[in-house]
Design a protein around this motif. Sequence first.
Motif, PDB file in Angstrom:
ATOM      1  N   LYS A 149       0.874  -1.066   0.104  1.00  0.00           N
ATOM      2  CA  LYS A 149       0.076   0.064  -0.073  1.00  0.00           C
ATOM      3  C   LYS A 149       0.994   1.169  -0.105  1.00  0.00           C
ATOM      4  O   LYS A 149       2.163   1.307   0.446  1.00  0.00           O
ATOM      5  CB  LYS A 149      -0.873   0.092   1.119  1.00  0.00           C
ATOM      6  CG  LYS A 149      -2.058  -1.126   1.282  1.00  0.00           C
ATOM      7  CD  LYS A 149      -2.813  -1.120   2.558  1.00  0.00           C
ATOM      8  CE  LYS A 149      -3.724  -2.332   2.761  1.00  0.00           C
ATOM      9  NZ  LYS A 149      -4.712  -2.253   3.870  1.00  0.00           N
ATOM     10  N   GLY A 150       0.122   2.292  -0.588  1.00  0.00           N
ATOM     11  CA  GLY A 150       1.055   3.622  -0.308  1.00  0.00           C
ATOM     12  C   GLY A 150       2.060   3.812  -1.488  1.00  0.00           C
ATOM     13  O   GLY A 150       2.165   3.089  -2.729  1.00  0.00           O
ATOM     14  N   CYS A 151       2.896   4.844  -0.924  1.00  0.00           N
ATOM     15  CA  CYS A 151       4.104   5.077  -2.093  1.00  0.00           C
ATOM     16  C   CYS A 151       5.281   4.844  -1.260  1.00  0.00           C
ATOM     17  O   CYS A 151       5.553   4.796  -0.252  1.00  0.00           O
ATOM     18  CB  CYS A 151       3.841   6.498  -2.217  1.00  0.00           C
ATOM     19  SG  CYS A 151       2.307   7.328  -3.001  1.00  0.00           S
ATOM     20  N   GLY A 152       6.199   4.243  -2.306  1.00  0.00           N
ATOM     21  CA  GLY A 152       7.710   4.014  -1.829  1.00  0.00           C
ATOM     22  C   GLY A 152       8.659   4.804  -2.460  1.00  0.00           C
ATOM     23  O   GLY A 152       8.782   5.650  -3.450  1.00  0.00           O
ATOM     24  N   ASP A 199       6.353   5.353   2.926  1.00  0.00           N
ATOM     25  CA  ASP A 199       5.314   4.092   3.334  1.00  0.00           C
ATOM     26  C   ASP A 199       5.917   2.869   3.059  1.00  0.00           C
ATOM     27  O   ASP A 199       5.860   1.743   3.997  1.00  0.00           O
ATOM     28  CB  ASP A 199       4.154   4.121   2.482  1.00  0.00           C
ATOM     29  CG  ASP A 199       3.345   5.382   2.438  1.00  0.00           C
ATOM     30  OD1 ASP A 199       3.210   5.816   3.515  1.00  0.00           O
ATOM     31  OD2 ASP A 199       2.656   5.714   1.537  1.00  0.00           O
ATOM     32  N   TRP A 200       6.929   2.734   2.301  1.00  0.00           N
ATOM     33  CA  TRP A 200       7.801   1.235   1.899  1.00  0.00           C
ATOM     34  C   TRP A 200       8.898   1.385   1.218  1.00  0.00           C
ATOM     35  O   TRP A 200       9.075   2.789   0.471  1.00  0.00           O
ATOM     36  CB  TRP A 200       6.735   0.426   1.269  1.00  0.00           C
ATOM     37  CG  TRP A 200       6.205   0.650  -0.026  1.00  0.00           C
ATOM     38  CD1 TRP A 200       4.867   1.238   0.294  1.00  0.00           C
ATOM     39  CD2 TRP A 200       6.490   0.441  -1.181  1.00  0.00           C
ATOM     40  NE1 TRP A 200       4.634   1.478  -1.192  1.00  0.00           N
ATOM     41  CE2 TRP A 200       5.589   1.075  -1.811  1.00  0.00           C
ATOM     42  CE3 TRP A 200       7.694  -0.059  -1.964  1.00  0.00           C
ATOM     43  CZ2 TRP A 200       5.700   1.033  -3.472  1.00  0.00           C
ATOM     44  CZ3 TRP A 200       7.692  -0.032  -3.303  1.00  0.00           C
ATOM     45  CH2 TRP A 200       6.744   0.487  -4.080  1.00  0.00           C
ATOM     46  N   LYS A 234       9.353  -1.122   8.216  1.00  0.00           N
ATOM     47  CA  LYS A 234       8.502  -0.733   7.203  1.00  0.00           C
ATOM     48  C   LYS A 234       8.610  -2.089   6.007  1.00  0.00           C
ATOM     49  O   LYS A 234       9.435  -2.577   5.776  1.00  0.00           O
ATOM     50  CB  LYS A 234       8.431   0.283   6.570  1.00  0.00           C
ATOM     51  CG  LYS A 234       9.762   0.829   5.999  1.00  0.00           C
ATOM     52  CD  LYS A 234       9.524   2.406   5.350  1.00  0.00           C
ATOM     53  CE  LYS A 234       9.067   3.510   6.369  1.00  0.00           C
ATOM     54  NZ  LYS A 234      10.076   3.638   7.251  1.00  0.00           N
ATOM     55  N   PRO A 293       0.320   0.461  -5.705  1.00  0.00           N
ATOM     56  CA  PRO A 293       1.514   1.161  -5.117  1.00  0.00           C
ATOM     57  C   PRO A 293       2.376   1.754  -6.262  1.00  0.00           C
ATOM     58  O   PRO A 293       2.577   0.980  -7.077  1.00  0.00           O
ATOM     59  CB  PRO A 293       1.976   0.260  -4.172  1.00  0.00           C
ATOM     60  CG  PRO A 293       1.413  -0.879  -4.322  1.00  0.00           C
ATOM     61  CD  PRO A 293       0.112  -1.131  -5.014  1.00  0.00           C
ATOM     62  N   LYS A 334       2.740  11.629  -3.667  1.00  0.00           N
ATOM     63  CA  LYS A 334       1.771  11.320  -2.910  1.00  0.00           C
ATOM     64  C   LYS A 334       0.466  12.110  -3.048  1.00  0.00           C
ATOM     65  O   LYS A 334      -0.705  11.696  -3.141  1.00  0.00           O
ATOM     66  CB  LYS A 334       2.090  11.420  -1.328  1.00  0.00           C
ATOM     67  CG  LYS A 334       3.368  10.468  -0.873  1.00  0.00           C
ATOM     68  CD  LYS A 334       2.704   9.434  -0.366  1.00  0.00           C
ATOM     69  CE  LYS A 334       2.091   9.585   0.996  1.00  0.00           C
ATOM     70  NZ  LYS A 334       1.628   8.097   1.742  1.00  0.00           N
TER      71      LYS A 334
END
Length: 273
Positions: free
Chosen positions: A5-8, A27-28, A54, A241, A264
């Motif tokens: 999930k999210g942004c890396g 996030d990762w 993470k 993601p 983001k």
Amino acid sequence: MTKLKGCGLGLRSDFLLDLKHNNFSPDWWEVTPENWMHMPRVYEKAFEQEVFSKPTVAHGLSLSIGSIDKLNKEFVKKIKEFLDRYNIEFYSEHLSFSSLNNMQTYELLPLPMTKRMVNIISDRVKEVEDIIQRNLILENATYYLIPYANMREVDFINEVLEKSGAKMLLDVNNVFVNSVNHSFKARDFIDQIDKSKIAYMHIAGHYFDEESNLRIDSHGMPICSGVWKLLEYTLKQINAPVMIERDNNIPPLSELEKEYLHMKNIVKEVQNG
């Protein structure tokens, strides 16, 4: 496969030791096993702190999934050891080849886009997955010439994904670069790729080389407006993601953070409609 999930962001040694003095926290992370399997001891503690705190994915460079050489099983076993040690579930590699006659070129070379190559890759994917005990994720690569093709790139990739069962790392920058260099519409590629196979996505920077009249995928420049716009278009169709790759000319962490926050914001705006 666990949902990411999210942004890396790609974790690089250039700024790893600075993270403890900075509030920036994606996030990762994405890590390149070949760059970290034999890391200097000075990085070990900081690396472990980040990847254990993470979600982390691995993105390799040397698998050479499209090679006609025998699979280097000892190398793949080392990859598995790395993935197991750091509890990494996602392992992605480039849809290309980098070895010939068992010699590593350290280049991501283009593949013939043919049914025969689809079969070769599919067999090798199964070999790799048997060893790593994970799904393999394949990334669309940039190419500046094609050895031979009787299929469009998007059809070739879709057939590889279907026959092999692999997932896909969709590199939006690579779609943009290839579309300009080879005169096709990037949005058509996004429309036609098998969206059910997308595990996660990349964006990155590139530059224009005047001598060759080509866009060059360098991972060493700020992300251009065309790639940002294509990302926005892609996110409206693909809920996956996304992360930034920056491998060369790495700027201060504060500049990377600005690009990350811009990414983001795009994701948030698309999700909010």
